[in-house]
Design a protein around this motif. Structure first.
Motif, mmCIF file in Angstrom:
data_model
loop_
_atom_site.group_PDB
_atom_site.id
_atom_site.type_symbol
_atom_site.label_atom_id
_atom_site.label_comp_id
_atom_site.label_asym_id
_atom_site.label_seq_id
_atom_site.Cartn_x
_atom_site.Cartn_y
_atom_site.Cartn_z
ATOM 1 N N PRO A 17 3.518 -1.956 -14.506
ATOM 2 C CA PRO A 17 2.127 -2.188 -14.090
ATOM 3 C C PRO A 17 2.048 -2.439 -12.588
ATOM 4 N N THR A 18 0.974 -1.966 -11.970
ATOM 5 C CA THR A 18 0.822 -2.098 -10.525
ATOM 6 C C THR A 18 -0.582 -2.572 -10.177
ATOM 7 N N VAL A 19 -0.716 -3.031 -8.945
ATOM 8 C CA VAL A 19 -2.018 -3.356 -8.374
ATOM 9 C C VAL A 19 -1.929 -3.105 -6.869
ATOM 10 N N ILE A 20 -3.002 -2.595 -6.290
ATOM 11 C CA ILE A 20 -3.056 -2.353 -4.850
ATOM 12 C C ILE A 20 -3.524 -3.631 -4.158
ATOM 13 N N LEU A 21 -2.706 -4.135 -3.248
ATOM 14 C CA LEU A 21 -3.043 -5.324 -2.477
ATOM 15 C C LEU A 21 -3.561 -4.863 -1.117
ATOM 16 N N LYS A 22 -4.832 -5.137 -0.844
ATOM 17 C CA LYS A 22 -5.472 -4.668 0.382
ATOM 18 C C LYS A 22 -5.421 -5.739 1.466
ATOM 19 N N GLY A 23 -5.751 -5.305 2.688
ATOM 20 C CA GLY A 23 -5.749 -6.232 3.809
ATOM 21 C C GLY A 23 -6.726 -7.375 3.606
ATOM 22 N N GLN A 39 -6.002 -9.929 1.665
ATOM 23 C CA GLN A 39 -5.770 -10.452 0.324
ATOM 24 C C GLN A 39 -4.361 -11.029 0.233
ATOM 25 N N ALA A 40 -4.209 -11.959 -0.699
ATOM 26 C CA ALA A 40 -2.896 -12.530 -0.987
ATOM 27 C C ALA A 40 -2.702 -12.551 -2.495
ATOM 28 N N LYS A 42 -3.989 -3.185 6.460
ATOM 29 C CA LYS A 42 -2.807 -2.747 5.729
ATOM 30 C C LYS A 42 -3.098 -2.753 4.234
ATOM 31 N N LYS A 43 -2.181 -2.170 3.476
ATOM 32 C CA LYS A 43 -2.230 -2.278 2.021
ATOM 33 C C LYS A 43 -0.847 -1.964 1.458
ATOM 34 N N ILE A 44 -0.514 -2.596 0.348
ATOM 35 C CA ILE A 44 0.752 -2.352 -0.335
ATOM 36 C C ILE A 44 0.493 -2.296 -1.837
ATOM 37 N N LYS A 45 1.481 -1.829 -2.558
ATOM 38 C CA LYS A 45 1.398 -1.773 -4.016
ATOM 39 C C LYS A 45 2.372 -2.790 -4.600
ATOM 40 N N ALA A 46 1.869 -3.624 -5.493
ATOM 41 C CA ALA A 46 2.698 -4.638 -6.153
ATOM 42 C C ALA A 46 3.075 -4.145 -7.542
#
Length: 368
Positions: free
Chosen positions: A151-157, A159-160, A353-357
């Motif tokens: 499972p994933t979620v996109i973490l956007k700028g 956000q924590a 920025k953004k990353i995928k968790a």
């Protein structure tokens, strides 16, 4: 006048009287007949009047029935017209819904498409499985692989993502509308929210690899089909080139493709591992070779959920650099006085920025 003349006159008078009597009788008969005819005509007239009255009543009844029927038909036409309009409206709505569902289906198909390079694995055989009774039990290698998408979620700028060790801590934090975090001289208001993961999939790949057959392609159509089969059999039978005794040759002249089935197992694997094989046709040609295999997807499952120990913090202002602000967030949410608890994992992303968790059952890791 003499006596003879009187008798003659009297006789004539009698005859005339008889004639008048006969005429009178005829007149009476005619009168009776006419009276009977009159009575019969009156009866017929009454019967005709009665029939006419009945027919008139029936006509009026038929007219009333016709009017009611016409009214009913008009009402049915109006009802059918309205029903047709409603159906057309529903058809337009259904077509719009169908288009939306197709777009959603296409989006889900794109989302659930998995493109992954499966790494090589060293296998260790721990026990022996009894071979099933079969005439071709040694001709295939079977394998079952379980593919699980994490499972994933996109973490956007701004956000924590925080994962606590205890579910109760996350539940307490989520009850707050906002949290004020002290960052040295600055203060930052953050909004905790539920975290919803993207849908994930899990399925099994059942692989069946032939140990006796290989596919080949890229054969030039330079000779007749039967002659080409003979050349292929000669080439793939040569041990000096890694071949062996053949059981069958299949060749399609239109596509330049086919399949070679060896008599013994093991030869196909060594030939396929080379990727190329030299075949003597009208000249030497390197053809592409590959293993013959089939696969099936089974036990396909989709799932999604909400992690109970993880939350998202929104609307975070970049009052400090990324690492320092992340440390302040972790310190704040570890304090019991702030309804916090032990933090297992935290990741803050500055704006732009953004990353995928990626999530697993017990841990979460971040990947840029």
């Amino acid at each position: 006048m003499d006596h003879g003349d009187e008798e003659q006159t009297l006789s004539e008078a009698k005859e005339e009287l008889e004639q008048w009597k006969m005429k009178l009788e005829k007149a009476e008969d005619e009168k009776s007949r006419l009276q009977l005819a009159k009575l019969s005509a009156e009866d017929e007239k009454k019967a005709a009047q009665k029939d006419m009255l009945v027919l008139q009543q029936q006509g009026e009844q038929r007219m009333e029935e016709f009017t009611e029927t016409l009214k009913g038909i008009k009402g049915e036409i109006l009802r059918l017209k309205k029903g047709n309009e409603d159906l057309m409206k529903k058809l337009v709505e259904s077509q719009a819904l169908l288009q939306a569902k197709r777009a959603e289906s296409l989006q889900l198909q794109q989302r659930f498409k998995i493109h992954a390079q499966i790494p090589e694995k060293k296998l260790k055989f721990t026990n022996k499985i009894e071979k099933e009774d079969s005439d071709n039990g040694d001709e295939h290698i079977k394998g079952v692989f379980t593919i699980t998408q994490r499972p994933t979620v996109i973490l956007k700028g701004g956000q924590a993502l925080i994962t606590f060790e205890e579910e109760t801590v996350a539940a307490h934090i989520l009850k707050m509308a906002k949290c004020t975090v002290s960052c040295d001289k600055d203060k930052v208001d953050v909004k905790p929210k539920f975290l919803t993961l993207d849908p994930s999939v899990k399925f099994e790949v059942h692989l069946d690899v032939s140990t006796k057959a290989v596919n080949f392609s890229n054969i030039p159509p330079s000779m007749q089909e039967e002659r080409m089969k003979d050349r292929l059999e000669i080439s793939f039978s040569k041990p000096s080139r890694g071949g062996g005794e053949l059981e069958r040759v299949d060749y399609d002249m239109d596509t330049g493709r086919g399949q070679i089935t060896f008599l013994n197992t093991g030869v196909a694997e060594s030939v396929a591992l080379k990727g190329k094989f030299c075949v003597d046709v009208d000249r030497e040609v390197n053809v592409n070779v590959s293993l013959v295999y089939s696969y099936k997807l089974k036990k396909f499952q989709t799932f999604c959920g909400i992690p109970r120990r993880s939350i998202i913090l929104n609307d975070i202002e970049d009052v400090q650099d990324e690492e320092d602000l992340q440390d302040h967030l972790e310190i704040h949410f570890q304090k019991p006085s702030n309804y916090g608890g032990e933090v297992e994992c935290i990741k803050y992303i500055s704006r732009g920025k953004k990353i995928k968790a990626f999530f697993s059952e017990d841990t979460a890791e971040m990947e840029a």
